[in-house]
Design a protein around this motif. Structure first.
Motif, PDB file in Angstrom:
ATOM      1  N   SER A 160      -4.711   2.216  -4.194  1.00 41.96           N
ATOM      2  CA  SER A 160      -3.790   3.190  -4.784  1.00 41.96           C
ATOM      3  C   SER A 160      -3.844   4.522  -4.050  1.00 41.96           C
ATOM      4  O   SER A 160      -2.812   5.164  -3.817  1.00 41.96           O
ATOM      5  CB  SER A 160      -4.133   3.392  -6.267  1.00 41.96           C
ATOM      6  OG  SER A 160      -3.319   4.386  -6.836  1.00 41.96           O
ATOM      7  N   SER A 161      -5.046   4.936  -3.663  1.00 38.34           N
ATOM      8  CA  SER A 161      -5.200   6.223  -2.971  1.00 38.34           C
ATOM      9  C   SER A 161      -4.511   6.216  -1.620  1.00 38.34           C
ATOM     10  O   SER A 161      -3.853   7.184  -1.238  1.00 38.34           O
ATOM     11  CB  SER A 161      -6.686   6.540  -2.796  1.00 38.34           C
ATOM     12  OG  SER A 161      -7.313   6.729  -4.038  1.00 38.34           O
ATOM     13  N   ILE A 162      -4.641   5.119  -0.891  1.00 38.47           N
ATOM     14  CA  ILE A 162      -4.056   5.069   0.452  1.00 38.47           C
ATOM     15  C   ILE A 162      -2.538   4.942   0.389  1.00 38.47           C
ATOM     16  O   ILE A 162      -1.834   5.308   1.325  1.00 38.47           O
ATOM     17  CB  ILE A 162      -4.679   3.931   1.284  1.00 38.47           C
ATOM     18  CG1 ILE A 162      -4.560   4.250   2.770  1.00 38.47           C
ATOM     19  CG2 ILE A 162      -4.034   2.580   0.974  1.00 38.47           C
ATOM     20  CD1 ILE A 162      -5.383   3.367   3.661  1.00 38.47           C
ATOM     21  N   MET A 163      -2.016   4.440  -0.721  1.00 39.00           N
ATOM     22  CA  MET A 163      -0.557   4.351  -0.872  1.00 39.00           C
ATOM     23  C   MET A 163       0.091   5.732  -0.828  1.00 39.00           C
ATOM     24  O   MET A 163       1.203   5.895  -0.337  1.00 39.00           O
ATOM     25  CB  MET A 163      -0.209   3.674  -2.203  1.00 39.00           C
ATOM     26  CG  MET A 163      -0.388   2.178  -2.220  1.00 39.00           C
ATOM     27  SD  MET A 163       0.052   1.497  -3.848  1.00 39.00           S
ATOM     28  CE  MET A 163      -0.386  -0.227  -3.616  1.00 39.00           C
ATOM     29  N   SER A 164      -0.600   6.731  -1.367  1.00 38.64           N
ATOM     30  CA  SER A 164      -0.020   8.066  -1.446  1.00 38.64           C
ATOM     31  C   SER A 164      -0.719   9.063  -0.538  1.00 38.64           C
ATOM     32  O   SER A 164      -0.464  10.261  -0.621  1.00 38.64           O
ATOM     33  CB  SER A 164      -0.091   8.574  -2.886  1.00 38.64           C
ATOM     34  OG  SER A 164      -1.420   8.533  -3.376  1.00 38.64           O
ATOM     35  N   LEU A 165      -1.571   8.582   0.357  1.00 41.33           N
ATOM     36  CA  LEU A 165      -2.394   9.468   1.164  1.00 41.33           C
ATOM     37  C   LEU A 165      -1.568  10.352   2.085  1.00 41.33           C
ATOM     38  O   LEU A 165      -1.845  11.536   2.235  1.00 41.33           O
ATOM     39  CB  LEU A 165      -3.384   8.638   1.995  1.00 41.33           C
ATOM     40  CG  LEU A 165      -4.405   9.415   2.826  1.00 41.33           C
ATOM     41  CD1 LEU A 165      -5.303  10.240   1.910  1.00 41.33           C
ATOM     42  CD2 LEU A 165      -5.241   8.466   3.664  1.00 41.33           C
ATOM     43  N   ASN A 166      -0.546   9.788   2.707  1.00 35.37           N
ATOM     44  CA  ASN A 166       0.196  10.528   3.727  1.00 35.37           C
ATOM     45  C   ASN A 166       1.550  11.018   3.236  1.00 35.37           C
ATOM     46  O   ASN A 166       2.465  11.225   4.027  1.00 35.37           O
ATOM     47  CB  ASN A 166       0.388   9.639   4.964  1.00 35.37           C
ATOM     48  CG  ASN A 166      -0.932   9.237   5.586  1.00 35.37           C
ATOM     49  OD1 ASN A 166      -1.817  10.061   5.714  1.00 35.37           O
ATOM     50  ND2 ASN A 166      -1.056   7.969   5.967  1.00 35.37           N
ATOM     51  N   GLN A 174       1.964  13.724  -8.082  1.00 33.95           N
ATOM     52  CA  GLN A 174       1.748  13.416  -9.485  1.00 33.95           C
ATOM     53  C   GLN A 174       1.136  12.019  -9.643  1.00 33.95           C
ATOM     54  O   GLN A 174       0.244  11.803 -10.472  1.00 33.95           O
ATOM     55  CB  GLN A 174       3.079  13.486 -10.245  1.00 33.95           C
ATOM     56  CG  GLN A 174       3.708  14.866 -10.266  1.00 33.95           C
ATOM     57  CD  GLN A 174       2.847  15.878 -10.992  1.00 33.95           C
ATOM     58  OE1 GLN A 174       2.639  15.791 -12.194  1.00 33.95           O
ATOM     59  NE2 GLN A 174       2.335  16.849 -10.259  1.00 33.95           N
ATOM     60  N   SER A 175       1.609  11.071  -8.847  1.00 34.32           N
ATOM     61  CA  SER A 175       1.084   9.713  -8.916  1.00 34.32           C
ATOM     62  C   SER A 175      -0.383   9.672  -8.506  1.00 34.32           C
ATOM     63  O   SER A 175      -1.186   8.931  -9.096  1.00 34.32           O
ATOM     64  CB  SER A 175       1.911   8.804  -7.997  1.00 34.32           C
ATOM     65  OG  SER A 175       1.394   7.500  -7.984  1.00 34.32           O
ATOM     66  N   ARG A 176      -0.749  10.474  -7.507  1.00 32.83           N
ATOM     67  CA  ARG A 176      -2.139  10.512  -7.045  1.00 32.83           C
ATOM     68  C   ARG A 176      -3.060  11.021  -8.158  1.00 32.83           C
ATOM     69  O   ARG A 176      -4.137  10.473  -8.402  1.00 32.83           O
ATOM     70  CB  ARG A 176      -2.240  11.403  -5.810  1.00 32.83           C
ATOM     71  CG  ARG A 176      -3.584  11.377  -5.111  1.00 32.83           C
ATOM     72  CD  ARG A 176      -3.578  12.296  -3.905  1.00 32.83           C
ATOM     73  NE  ARG A 176      -2.522  11.937  -2.975  1.00 32.83           N
ATOM     74  CZ  ARG A 176      -1.670  12.806  -2.443  1.00 32.83           C
ATOM     75  NH1 ARG A 176      -1.738  14.077  -2.760  1.00 32.83           N
ATOM     76  NH2 ARG A 176      -0.761  12.401  -1.593  1.00 32.83           N
ATOM     77  N   SER A 177      -2.622  12.078  -8.841  1.00 31.73           N
ATOM     78  CA  SER A 177      -3.429  12.626  -9.938  1.00 31.73           C
ATOM     79  C   SER A 177      -3.541  11.631 -11.086  1.00 31.73           C
ATOM     80  O   SER A 177      -4.612  11.468 -11.682  1.00 31.73           O
ATOM     81  CB  SER A 177      -2.796  13.934 -10.441  1.00 31.73           C
ATOM     82  OG  SER A 177      -2.796  14.911  -9.429  1.00 31.73           O
ATOM     83  N   LEU A 178      -2.440  10.953 -11.377  1.00 35.60           N
ATOM     84  CA  LEU A 178      -2.460   9.962 -12.454  1.00 35.60           C
ATOM     85  C   LEU A 178      -3.400   8.807 -12.119  1.00 35.60           C
ATOM     86  O   LEU A 178      -4.071   8.275 -13.005  1.00 35.60           O
ATOM     87  CB  LEU A 178      -1.046   9.442 -12.710  1.00 35.60           C
ATOM     88  CG  LEU A 178      -0.897   8.484 -13.891  1.00 35.60           C
ATOM     89  CD1 LEU A 178      -1.280   9.164 -15.197  1.00 35.60           C
ATOM     90  CD2 LEU A 178       0.533   7.938 -13.970  1.00 35.60           C
TER      91      LEU A 178
END
Length: 312
Positions: A160-166, A174-178
């Motif tokens: 999940s973290s790498i999906m929104s990393l860049n 917002q998705s990263r915080s969630l």
């Protein structure tokens, strides 16, 4: 007539400079806009094919972890029967995850780095059966059980973290915080299972169990405190309400009692955890759906604006 040619050339040159500049600016804006739109559509695809079935699998594993700990503590037929039912639920969630992530849309949405993390998730998922064998044979302690059941959630969190990393779009932020707030719920589920196993044996925690319990509790609080402020006020509201509720206060009160080395009734700990997990789960579902619903319409609107700008 001959003298008019340099004048026409000069006029054309003067017009060409701003025209080329405008075309370059439009091209840059269109590229950025379309890129953002594609990113938003990718978010929606990854949520449908990876995120949603991953959350369902994670929730099933959390409950199986709890029931496994209770079975290790009691070894009763009723505990065994409850665990068997939950294992079937987990197996169904695991199969759905395999099917959804094996679609062409899911594969197309993943980058090479995501694929590496995804393969790690699948390896951890396949190792679940080995953990079950150890539970059935009584060949695993509560700390080891917590370690084994953390493998899939930890791998899912890294994916999940790498999906929104860049990505720096607000929706990604917002998705990263969630995701971190959801991970805090998984840490809470590990707390629940560890303490349930100990209290089911009518004893206090061993030094290694207490150390793990303290780590889980500390990290859970840290993740909530760090990432809740990053959510938009509207998205933060369900979690803020949870943390000021009597349900949350009751759970954290029991948590502090256990951290002091004392013992509480297993039924009280189970009840407090069930109540908080229900509230926590509803908050996560509501906010996750809100973010997912915003992705595709936002992308469509951005494509429309890019088209209008291009036509003009």
């Amino acid at each position: 007539m001959a003298s008019s040619r340099p004048i026409r050339f000069k006029i054309s040159a003067l017009l060409a400079i701003p025209t080329v500049s405008l075309l370059a600016l439009w091209g840059f804006a269109a590229t950025v806009t379309v890129g953002d739109s594609m990113s938003l559509l990718t978010v929606s695809t990854l949520y449908d094919t990876v995120g949603k079935p991953g959350d369902e699998l994670n929730n099933a594993l959390q409950h199986e972890h709890l029931l496994s700990a209770e079975y290790l503590a009691s070894r009763t037929d009723s505990a065994r029967a409850a665990l068997a039912v939950q294992r079937n639920i987990t197996n169904q969630a695991r199969q759905r995850f395999r099917e959804q992530t094996n679609t062409e849309s899911a594969k197309a949405a993943m980058t090479p780095d995501m694929r590496i993390r995804f393969n790690e998730v699948m390896t951890r998922i396949n190792a679940l059966d080995g953990t079950r064998v150890k539970v059935d044979g009584g060949r695993i302690g509560l700390v080891g059980l917590s370690r084994d059941f953390s493998l899939v959630p930890d791998a899912l969190n890294r994916l999940s973290s790498i999906m929104s990393l860049n990505n720096d779009l607000p929706l990604f932020q917002q998705s990263r915080s969630l995701s971190m707030i959801s991970y805090a719920k998984d840490l809470m589920s590990r707390e629940r299972a560890l303490a349930a196993g100990v209290l089911g044996m009518n004893r206090s925690m061993s030094p290694s169990e207490l150390q793990l319990f303290n780590q889980l509790a500390t990290n859970r609080v840290f993740l909530l405190e760090q990432h809740l402020p990053d959510l938009e006020p509207r998205l933060r509201l369900p979690f803020a309400g949870m943390m000021t509720s009597t349900i949350y206060t009751r759970y954290t009160g029991f948590e502090e009692t256990l951290q002091e080395g004392e013992v509480i009734p297993a039924t009280e700990w189970r009840s407090a955890g069930d109540d908080l997990e229900a509230v926590y789960g509803r908050a996560l579902t509501a906010v996750t759906l809100s973010l997912a619903d915003r992705a595709a319409p936002s992308a469509a609107a951005t494509f429309t604006r890019a088209g209008v700008a291009g036509a003009l």
